[in-house]
Design a protein around this motif. Structure first.
Motif, PDB file in Angstrom:
ATOM      1  N   LEU A  20       0.829  -1.205   0.000  1.00 56.39           N
ATOM      2  CA  LEU A  20       0.000   0.000   0.000  1.00 56.39           C
ATOM      3  C   LEU A  20       0.863   1.255   0.000  1.00 56.39           C
ATOM      4  CD1 LEU A  20      -2.700  -1.155   2.565  1.00 56.39           C
ATOM      5  CD2 LEU A  20      -3.016  -0.852   0.111  1.00 56.39           C
ATOM      6  N   LEU A  31       1.036   7.319   3.014  1.00 54.73           N
ATOM      7  CA  LEU A  31       0.205   6.406   3.790  1.00 54.73           C
ATOM      8  C   LEU A  31       0.514   6.578   5.271  1.00 54.73           C
ATOM      9  CD1 LEU A  31      -1.763   3.912   3.779  1.00 54.73           C
ATOM     10  CD2 LEU A  31       0.308   2.500   3.824  1.00 54.73           C
ATOM     11  N   TRP A  34      -3.203   1.887   7.934  1.00 46.45           N
ATOM     12  CA  TRP A  34      -4.049   1.020   7.124  1.00 46.45           C
ATOM     13  C   TRP A  34      -4.626  -0.087   7.977  1.00 46.45           C
ATOM     14  CZ3 TRP A  34      -2.946  -4.231   6.428  1.00 46.45           C
ATOM     15  CH2 TRP A  34      -1.663  -4.646   6.841  1.00 46.45           C
ATOM     16  N   TYR A  51      -8.800  -2.514   1.842  1.00 42.92           N
ATOM     17  CA  TYR A  51      -8.148  -1.880   2.995  1.00 42.92           C
ATOM     18  C   TYR A  51      -8.751  -0.507   3.244  1.00 42.92           C
ATOM     19  CZ  TYR A  51      -4.636  -5.311   1.575  1.00 42.92           C
ATOM     20  OH  TYR A  51      -4.003  -6.467   1.189  1.00 42.92           O
ATOM     21  N   THR A  53      -7.751   2.976   4.776  1.00 37.33           N
ATOM     22  CA  THR A  53      -6.480   3.654   5.028  1.00 37.33           C
ATOM     23  C   THR A  53      -6.708   5.118   5.385  1.00 37.33           C
ATOM     24  OG1 THR A  53      -6.101   4.450   2.764  1.00 37.33           O
ATOM     25  CG2 THR A  53      -5.441   2.181   3.250  1.00 37.33           C
TER      26      THR A  53
END
Length: 497
Positions: A20, A31, A34, A51, A53
């Motif tokens: 990710l 990111l 998550w 997912y 996130t």
């Protein structure tokens, strides 16, 4: 990337964070966190995951903008070609030479090209206008979008409403929408109360909202008063014989090894009990086949359970999700409903519904089963109910429920209970010596409710499994999609574009 047989460890373990992070970074984002939200695991073949996130986009929102919620999907394939991939431009593919992983940002699902056209209020208005569908009298009024369910790579269902008028948007792989529209039209022509198709285009079907409310809500509130068992059977009997030539949807019991394998891969400790369940179902159906014709003789819904039926004033007024209509056995439809209801009733044992609700659902099961067992063989009804429940045991891990291991074990117990019901039905099948005046088999009596082990004499019937179970490492059947809509996810409606 970590090497796994089918990508499940990679997409559900800590390594998913690296995937990710790479995908978000490749798009200019950061990111922050998550969480695995949904898993679609086909052992030995492929895995899809969803997912939830928190991501910030410095290039778009500025360096000090707060992180916002985003959904990302990922698919891992080993030895199984990615079929029906339509839009891959907004996906990122990563590989280590053995495993290919495709990552996308919702709603840009590469298998569902129409999903981005219906997810946002401003965009869905244009989409509906282009298809000639008007909602409320004021086209400028805001449109509310409720994402009812989303199964990555499979389908999505959304509700669009404006000024009290609503339509449902079914998004699917484009090659499927034409056949779905045809089935709706043929069923409507036969007088079956399915939703009217208002428009369709390349994997999008727009349906009129049904009257009434789902039986899933009515049975919790009203129990057996929600509708009659005879009305439910009559609804299925209205399915026209002209649909019998459609492709056969294999019953859930045809794939018990497959579902047991999925469950065992997520909760290995259940393996022996799953083996026992599979063996009991298989041996029970084989015994039935030796004394009766178990070939498909009816037109069936194929996924008939309480969320698919709409009721009003104690009557059935609508039927949803007719994608699987075709040849089959009436016992499969009736067993599907009983199986789903028994899992719903068992929620009371975990505190997910209150005791009064649980009692109403249990009363409906007990009452309706008597009528169903007069229409179909009661042993077959119970065995096929066990098979459907076993398919539902894949749901807690797929949906990443809280305490999903315990929830999975509870559903396995419900399946074991249905096996016990089948044994009880067989024990009441008393042999009668044939006489010249009365040849042939004796009809089976409907089984009496079986209390749970340890229940005191006179206690109400409890839908708690009571028997040990059993085994498998299956090969997945060719056409099993594991598509029970009860296993799909409700999503928030305020996702950013």
């Amino acid at each position: 990337m970590a090497r796994t047989q089918d990508g499940s460890e990679l997409l559900t373990g800590t390594g998913a964070g690296g995937l990710l992070r790479s995908a978000v970074g490749n798009s200019g984002g950061v990111l922050h966190s998550w969480q695995l939200d949904h898993v679609d695991h086909r052992p030995g073949r492929s895995t899809k995951a969803l997912y939830r996130t928190m991501v910030s986009w410095p290039e778009l929102d500025g360096p000090d903008a707060p992180a916002r919620e985003e959904l990302f999907g990922a698919s891992a394939h080993i030895g199984e070609r990615e079929k029906d991939l339509y839009v891959a431009e907004q996906t990122l593919v990563m590989t280590d030479g053995d495993i290919n992983v495709r990552v996308w940002r919702y709603p840009h699902d590469p298998w569902l090209p129409m999903l981005p056209q219906v997810c946002y209020p401003d965009v869905v208005g244009r989409t509906l206008h282009d298809l000639g569908v008007a909602l409320g009298p004021d086209p400028q009024a805001p449109i509310a979008i409720d994402v009812v369910s989303y199964r990555p790579g499979r389908r999505a269902v959304l509700r669009a409403s404006q000024d009290g008028v609503a339509v449902f948007l079914k998004v699917m792989q484009p090659h499927r929408s034409g056949e779905i529209v045809d089935r709706h039209q043929r069923l409507l022509g036969a007088g079956v109360p399915v939703p009217e198709v208002l428009a369709h285009h390349d994997g999008l079907v727009v349906l009129r909202e049904l009257p009434g409310r789902p039986l899933s809500r009515a049975v919790v509130d009203e129990g057996v008063q929600a509708c009659s068992a005879g009305d439910l059977v009559a609804l299925l009997d209205r399915l026209p014989a002209s649909l019998y030539p459609l492709p056969l949807r294999p019953p859930w019991t045809d794939s018990v090894e497959f579902y047991a394998g999925i469950v065992a891969s997520s909760v290995p400790a259940l393996g022996p009990r799953l083996d026992g369940l599979v063996r009991a179902i298989r041996e029970g159906l084989a015994a039935l086949e030796r004394r009766m014709d178990v070939r498909p003789h009816d037109v069936v819904h194929g996924d008939f359970y309480e969320a698919q039926v709409f009721v009003q004033d104690g009557r059935v007024v609508g039927l949803l999700d007719i994608d699987t209509v075709g040849p089959g056995r009436r016992s499969d439809d009736l067993a599907c409903l009983l199986a789903h209801l028994s899992v719903l009733a068992d929620y009371g044992n975990a505190g997910r519904i209150d005791r009064a609700m649980q009692q109403r659902v249990e009363e409906a099961i007990t009452t309706w089963q008597v009528t169903f067992a007069q229409r179909v063989d009661p042993t077959e009804l119970a065995l096929r109910s066990a098979g459907v429940v076993l398919s539902l045991a894949t749901g807690p891990h797929r949906q990443q429920e809280a305490s999903w291991e315990a929830a999975t074990e509870a559903i396995v117990r419900v399946a074991e209970h249905w096996v016990e019901r089948a044994r009880a039905a067989e024990s009441q099948r008393l042999p009668v010596a044939p006489t010249p005046s009365a040849p042939g088999p004796v009809p089976a009596a409907a089984p009496a409710p079986v209390p749970a082990v340890g229940a005191p004499s006179g206690a109400p019937t409890r839908w708690v499994p009571s028997a040990p179970g059993v085994a498998t490492a299956p090969q997945p059947p060719l056409d099993v999609e594991d598509d029970a809509p009860t296993q799909e996810r409700r999503l928030p409606t305020n996702l950013p574009g």
